[in-house]
Design a protein around this motif. Structure first.
Motif, PDB file in Angstrom:
ATOM      1  N   ALA A 190      85.230  35.720  68.738  1.00 20.00           N
ATOM      2  CA  ALA A 190      85.264  35.110  67.517  1.00 20.00           C
ATOM      3  C   ALA A 190      84.186  35.981  66.349  1.00 20.00           C
ATOM      4  CB  ALA A 190      85.200  33.553  67.384  1.00 20.00           C
ATOM      5  N   THR A 191      83.262  36.448  67.209  1.00 23.17           N
ATOM      6  CA  THR A 191      82.302  37.182  66.616  1.00 23.17           C
ATOM      7  C   THR A 191      82.450  38.529  66.382  1.00 23.17           C
ATOM      8  OG1 THR A 191      80.643  35.675  67.691  1.00 23.17           O
ATOM      9  CG2 THR A 191      79.754  37.546  66.517  1.00 23.17           C
ATOM     10  N   LEU A 192      83.409  39.097  67.228  1.00 20.41           N
ATOM     11  CA  LEU A 192      83.755  40.567  67.397  1.00 20.41           C
ATOM     12  C   LEU A 192      83.857  41.277  65.839  1.00 20.41           C
ATOM     13  CD1 LEU A 192      84.619  43.043  68.667  1.00 20.41           C
ATOM     14  CD2 LEU A 192      87.055  42.291  68.563  1.00 20.41           C
ATOM     15  N   VAL A 193      84.694  40.700  64.731  1.00 23.58           N
ATOM     16  CA  VAL A 193      84.944  41.118  63.680  1.00 23.58           C
ATOM     17  C   VAL A 193      83.596  41.412  62.666  1.00 23.58           C
ATOM     18  CG1 VAL A 193      86.107  40.932  61.567  1.00 23.58           C
ATOM     19  CG2 VAL A 193      87.179  40.410  63.660  1.00 23.58           C
ATOM     20  N   ALA A 194      82.785  39.905  63.210  1.00 19.25           N
ATOM     21  CA  ALA A 194      81.496  40.069  62.574  1.00 19.25           C
ATOM     22  C   ALA A 194      80.586  41.320  62.986  1.00 19.25           C
ATOM     23  CB  ALA A 194      80.650  39.024  62.781  1.00 19.25           C
ATOM     24  N   SER A 195      80.500  41.565  64.148  1.00 19.11           N
ATOM     25  CA  SER A 195      79.771  42.576  64.841  1.00 19.11           C
ATOM     26  C   SER A 195      80.441  43.966  64.334  1.00 19.11           C
ATOM     27  CB  SER A 195      79.841  42.523  66.332  1.00 19.11           C
ATOM     28  OG  SER A 195      81.173  42.901  66.919  1.00 19.11           O
ATOM     29  N   GLU A 196      81.550  44.163  64.182  1.00 24.06           N
ATOM     30  CA  GLU A 196      82.079  45.377  63.524  1.00 24.06           C
ATOM     31  C   GLU A 196      81.938  45.648  62.332  1.00 24.06           C
ATOM     32  OE1 GLU A 196      85.255  46.199  67.517  1.00 24.06           O
ATOM     33  OE2 GLU A 196      86.095  45.428  65.483  1.00 24.06           O
ATOM     34  N   LEU A 197      81.494  44.912  61.582  1.00 24.52           N
ATOM     35  CA  LEU A 197      81.091  44.856  60.290  1.00 24.52           C
ATOM     36  C   LEU A 197      79.723  46.113  59.981  1.00 24.52           C
ATOM     37  CD1 LEU A 197      81.054  41.145  58.616  1.00 24.52           C
ATOM     38  CD2 LEU A 197      82.434  43.095  57.740  1.00 24.52           C
ATOM     39  N   VAL A 198      79.089  46.036  61.216  1.00 25.59           N
ATOM     40  CA  VAL A 198      78.074  47.206  60.975  1.00 25.59           C
ATOM     41  C   VAL A 198      78.654  48.615  61.218  1.00 25.59           C
ATOM     42  CG1 VAL A 198      75.943  47.657  62.396  1.00 25.59           C
ATOM     43  CG2 VAL A 198      76.740  45.525  62.410  1.00 25.59           C
ATOM     44  N   ALA A 199      79.190  49.174  60.061  1.00 26.41           N
ATOM     45  CA  ALA A 199      79.561  50.509  60.170  1.00 26.41           C
ATOM     46  C   ALA A 199      80.386  51.024  61.223  1.00 26.41           C
ATOM     47  CB  ALA A 199      78.392  51.291  59.890  1.00 26.41           C
ATOM     48  N   ALA A 200      81.317  50.284  61.668  1.00 26.07           N
ATOM     49  CA  ALA A 200      82.255  50.545  62.760  1.00 26.07           C
ATOM     50  C   ALA A 200      83.393  51.394  62.167  1.00 26.07           C
ATOM     51  CB  ALA A 200      82.806  49.231  63.232  1.00 26.07           C
ATOM     52  N   GLN A 201      83.513  52.779  62.991  1.00 23.77           N
ATOM     53  CA  GLN A 201      84.715  53.464  62.617  1.00 23.77           C
ATOM     54  C   GLN A 201      85.697  52.890  63.390  1.00 23.77           C
ATOM     55  OE1 GLN A 201      84.358  55.755  59.989  1.00 23.77           O
ATOM     56  NE2 GLN A 201      82.347  54.754  59.965  1.00 23.77           N
ATOM     57  N   ASN A 202      86.061  52.467  64.505  1.00 26.55           N
ATOM     58  CA  ASN A 202      86.946  52.095  65.255  1.00 26.55           C
ATOM     59  C   ASN A 202      86.714  50.797  66.011  1.00 26.55           C
ATOM     60  OD1 ASN A 202      84.967  52.486  67.426  1.00 26.55           O
ATOM     61  ND2 ASN A 202      85.412  54.536  67.477  1.00 26.55           N
ATOM     62  N   GLY A 203      87.636  50.110  66.475  1.00 25.80           N
ATOM     63  CA  GLY A 203      87.758  48.656  67.026  1.00 25.80           C
ATOM     64  C   GLY A 203      88.489  48.032  66.270  1.00 25.80           C
ATOM     65  N   ILE A 204      89.011  46.770  66.835  1.00 24.58           N
ATOM     66  CA  ILE A 204      90.195  45.802  66.130  1.00 24.58           C
ATOM     67  C   ILE A 204      89.431  45.340  64.838  1.00 24.58           C
ATOM     68  CG2 ILE A 204      91.604  43.738  66.360  1.00 24.58           C
ATOM     69  CD1 ILE A 204      91.363  44.270  69.380  1.00 24.58           C
ATOM     70  N   GLY A 205      88.385  44.979  64.636  1.00 25.55           N
ATOM     71  CA  GLY A 205      87.768  44.513  63.532  1.00 25.55           C
ATOM     72  C   GLY A 205      87.641  45.466  62.433  1.00 25.55           C
ATOM     73  N   ALA A 206      87.467  46.719  62.805  1.00 22.79           N
ATOM     74  CA  ALA A 206      87.467  47.780  61.792  1.00 22.79           C
ATOM     75  C   ALA A 206      88.651  47.947  61.216  1.00 22.79           C
ATOM     76  CB  ALA A 206      87.048  49.000  62.530  1.00 22.79           C
ATOM     77  N   VAL A 207      90.051  47.737  62.089  1.00 18.94           N
ATOM     78  CA  VAL A 207      91.245  48.031  61.737  1.00 18.94           C
ATOM     79  C   VAL A 207      91.397  46.767  60.702  1.00 18.94           C
ATOM     80  CG1 VAL A 207      93.691  47.842  62.321  1.00 18.94           C
ATOM     81  CG2 VAL A 207      92.155  49.099  63.780  1.00 18.94           C
ATOM     82  N   ILE A 208      91.154  45.546  60.954  1.00 23.01           N
ATOM     83  CA  ILE A 208      91.428  44.597  59.968  1.00 23.01           C
ATOM     84  C   ILE A 208      90.706  44.706  58.730  1.00 23.01           C
ATOM     85  CG2 ILE A 208      90.942  42.177  59.810  1.00 23.01           C
ATOM     86  CD1 ILE A 208      91.542  41.704  62.644  1.00 23.01           C
ATOM     87  N   GLN A 209      89.493  45.185  58.686  1.00 22.11           N
ATOM     88  CA  GLN A 209      88.796  45.386  57.509  1.00 22.11           C
ATOM     89  C   GLN A 209      89.290  46.525  56.648  1.00 22.11           C
ATOM     90  OE1 GLN A 209      84.493  45.830  58.540  1.00 22.11           O
ATOM     91  NE2 GLN A 209      84.894  44.532  60.358  1.00 22.11           N
ATOM     92  N   ASN A 210      89.678  47.599  57.304  1.00 23.01           N
ATOM     93  CA  ASN A 210      90.335  48.606  56.824  1.00 23.01           C
ATOM     94  C   ASN A 210      91.630  48.351  55.957  1.00 23.01           C
ATOM     95  OD1 ASN A 210      88.133  50.382  57.266  1.00 23.01           O
ATOM     96  ND2 ASN A 210      89.398  51.081  59.058  1.00 23.01           N
ATOM     97  N   ALA A 211      92.361  47.397  56.624  1.00 18.88           N
ATOM     98  CA  ALA A 211      93.631  47.012  56.223  1.00 18.88           C
ATOM     99  C   ALA A 211      93.335  46.158  55.028  1.00 18.88           C
ATOM    100  CB  ALA A 211      94.273  46.389  57.063  1.00 18.88           C
TER     101      ALA A 211
END
Length: 254
Positions: A190-211
């Motif tokens: 549940a916290t994954l997307v929040a953790s990938e707010l930290v300048a993630a270039q890859n990861g499912i959370g990054a895919v959601i944010q880019n989309a």
């Protein structure tokens, strides 16, 4: 035949959800442009997986969750055990644990960036935070309800310290460890997307944010479903492990 029937019952809720999804879309209650149909979402998942980049995103997210869960539970188990076992420690630490548990991990992102940078360490640290505080609560609540009578009886029967620990404490603790791990796993995902707010270039959370930046709802739904799928798979593995390790409890109950 029984396994096939059980699989069908497990699959049925998802079939119902997909049917409701189509129903809501066709009912006109929601603008069809705001609710992509399930077949397009699954086609997006398939296309991205075939291209290969989505598999890398999935691996990076799963790796981050596993690392956060591992480090979080390595600390949560002994800390939760001590807090649950000793009332004096519990009385002192309980307010502190509940204070930090109430803080949402997303609120710590600025501090994580300041102290840990924008690399993998910061992302895993946020997941560690989420896993630790959710796991330690379950762990010490379970341990605090353990009946000390078992230990007193074993002492009376002449058991050594090692025998008490290995044959009484460990079996009594194991169910709480597995339950705490399952809870921590869910919170980590549940916290994954929040953790990938930290300048993630890859990861499912990054895919959601880019989309979301391009209002690509199909990919957003694809990312959400992917997170749910892998969270469910990992939880299923933990439940299977629980049945294997705790089979003695069922035999005792019989």
């Amino acid at each position: 035949m029984e396994r096939l029937t059980e699989f069908g019952w497990r699959l049925l809720p998802f079939v119902v959800v997909i049917a409701l999804w189509y129903g809501v879309r066709w009912s006109g209650l929601v603008d069809q442009g705001l609710l992509p149909p399930p077949h397009l979402v699954f086609a997006d998942i398939w296309q991205r997986s075939v291209e290969g980049t989505f598999l890398i995103d999935i691996w990076m997210s799963v790796r981050r969750v596993l690392l956060g869960l591992l480090f979080g539970m390595l600390l949560a188990v002994p800390v939760g055990f001590l807090i649950g076992w000793d009332k004096r420690i519990r009385r002192f630490v309980d307010p502190l644990i509940n204070f930090f548990r109430a803080l949402p991990p997303i609120a710590l992102i600025p501090l994580a960036i300041v102290y840990l940078g924008i690399g993998e360490v910061a992302k895993v640290a946020i997941l560690f935070y989420a896993a630790f505080f959710s796991g330690v609560i379950v762990m010490y609540e379970g341990m605090s309800q353990t009946n000390p009578l078992f230990i007193r009886v074993s002492r009376t029967l002449g058991a050594t310290d090692w025998e008490v620990f290995s044959k009484i404490i460990v079996p009594l603790t194991l169910p709480h460890v597995l339950t705490a791990t399952r809870v921590a796993l869910g919170v980590a995902w549940a916290t994954l997307v929040a953790s990938e707010l930290v300048a993630a270039q890859n990861g499912i959370g990054a895919v959601i944010q880019n989309a979301s930046a391009f209002f690509n709802l199909t990919t957003i739904y694809a990312g959400i479903i992917t997170i749910g799928f892998f969270a469910l798979m990992m939880d299923t593995i933990l439940r299977w492990a629980s049945r294997q390790f705790l089979d003695w409890q069922e035999r005792e109950a019989q």
